[in-house]
Motif scaffolding. Structure first.
Motif: not given
Lengths: 248, 248
Positions: B93, A109, B113, B69-72, B115, A98-102, B62
DNA sequence: GCAATAGTGTCTTTGAGACAATATTGC
DNA sequence: GCAATATTGTCTCAAAGACACTATTGC
């Protein structure tokens, strides 16, 4: 034969504005090396870009060329592929990145839904596969492809937290094992000395609950008293103890 | 101006053979209804197809028109959207759907996904939002859109298992609470009578660990002795007790 | 015999559960 | 006062941990 304006085609292709996107599944396959008394994770040498020639967790793209019925089926496809090629005795979904997916995949992505698997110590690897001490990868001491060090860290955390309360460590042992094996595998996971008494009582509880049974056989280590041989009966589910094991 | 063969364009578009694919995030926002002594989940009325006019968990695509930028970050976008519109004090999550992905969304192959979030009891909903008893949805007594009953079941299971070992139930209470509140919320989650003594000792442990502090104030229920008022200090992490609470 | 190592038995500690005793309010 | 309900205090119980003691093997 029809003729159309190529600019219009491009506009049309972009009209829904969907960016390139990849969803993968990856798996951390764990085994217990009884000789070195350490938990190890299986890595595979990447045959394709990106990160060709680097070690990585085995994984496949699930929104690519092959359509599966489900992610569960995709996991079976991964297990059957040349990247793995053998079955685990226990699987568990751990999470989705869930972090840095891009930026985590240089292509586009992306996100990865990752699993943990427990395999027999006796599994024989192919040339492009290798076992490494779990902590070496989860701590980032050795770097592997993508953000697989971070994924491995989460798998390691899950292993530790689940070992605190459940019979998961026993699954890392062979079908036949001794109390000493249980003490050693727990100590390896927790990276700490484990109380012999507590672990013995846990084994007794597992016998009482039918997860493990006693055999009449004894094994003999190089030193010490003969050890009673136990046998794991239930491998497809975990027993949850109602107290934690000390992890200090 | 270029002219091309439209059949070639179609072949070209199909050459990478990628099928349509949607990845969403969904969230189960939970609150404790102290009057009814029940845990409730927030549903939102769907304004668009598919399942227009049906209740569902709030969620967004998404890999659609908006690039995060991210799933977060996508989770933040969901929280800020009209489908939610308020913040939770705790997020976790829970998992990613791994069954029936080919058919769970009538549009195409998809995965979600999902939460879990904990919100204040005082949160005021909009007209298209509603609270329902968690068990009503997790048990399938009332059907909601997609496979959101199954997702809710997994969120419910996570709530129960995490409440067995951790301070999670306390997060469902207001900042100021009494031991009796803790007993009631635990009982609601576990769907069982909870030992008063055990729960009181858990509260004392949380005070000792700095997660909760005592105030000099007392509250008075309609009957019974005056109750000491406690105050939650740490809301962004959980305390893990080293024993389980009875869930019979 | 002695060191090394493993299993066994006993005591302690910790935290949850049961339950009796006490405190407060509405009638 | 009495019923209802809440807190407080005491006892029990289960499981983990500490540690001493016993058993076995290699030298």
């Amino acid at each position: 034969m029809y003729y159309i304006d190529i600019d219009l085609v491009e506009i049309n292709l972009m009209s829904d504005n969907k960016f390139d996107y990849l969803h993968s599944i990856d798996i951390g396959l764990l085994r217990y090396n009884s000789a070195k008394k350490q938990v190890e994770i299986m890595l595979v040498l990447r045959q394709n870009d990106p990160f060709i020639g680097q070690w990585a967790l085995p994984g496949i793209v699930i929104n690519g060329d092959t359509e599966d019925e489900s992610i569960h089926d995709a996991l079976q496809r991964l297990i059957s592929s040349t990247k793995v090629g053998f079955k685990a005795k226990y699987y568990e979904q751990v999470g989705t990145t869930e972090e840095n997916n891009k930026h985590r995949d240089p292509r586009c992505w992306s996100s990865s839904t990752f699993y943990m698997g427990i395999i027999d110590e006796s599994v024989v690897l192919k040339k492009n596969q290798r076992f490494v001490k779990l902590e070496t990868i989860s701590s980032g001491q050795e770097y592997i492809a993508f953000d697989h060090n971070l994924i491995t860290k989460q798998i390691h955390d899950r292993l530790i937290s689940k070992s605190t309360y459940s019979s998961l460590p026993i699954l890392l042992l062979n079908e036949h094992f001794t109390v000493l094996d249980a003490i050693n595998v727990c100590g390896s996971i927790m990276n700490a000395e484990i109380s012999k008494t507590g672990q013995r009582k846990r084994c007794e509880k597992l016998i009482e609950q039918g997860f493990v049974e006693t055999t009449n056989q004894k094994t003999q280590a190089s030193r010490g008293a003969p050890q009673g041989l136990l046998r794991t009966v239930i491998t497809n589910k975990l027993y949850f103890f109602d107290r934690a094991i000390s992890a200090q």
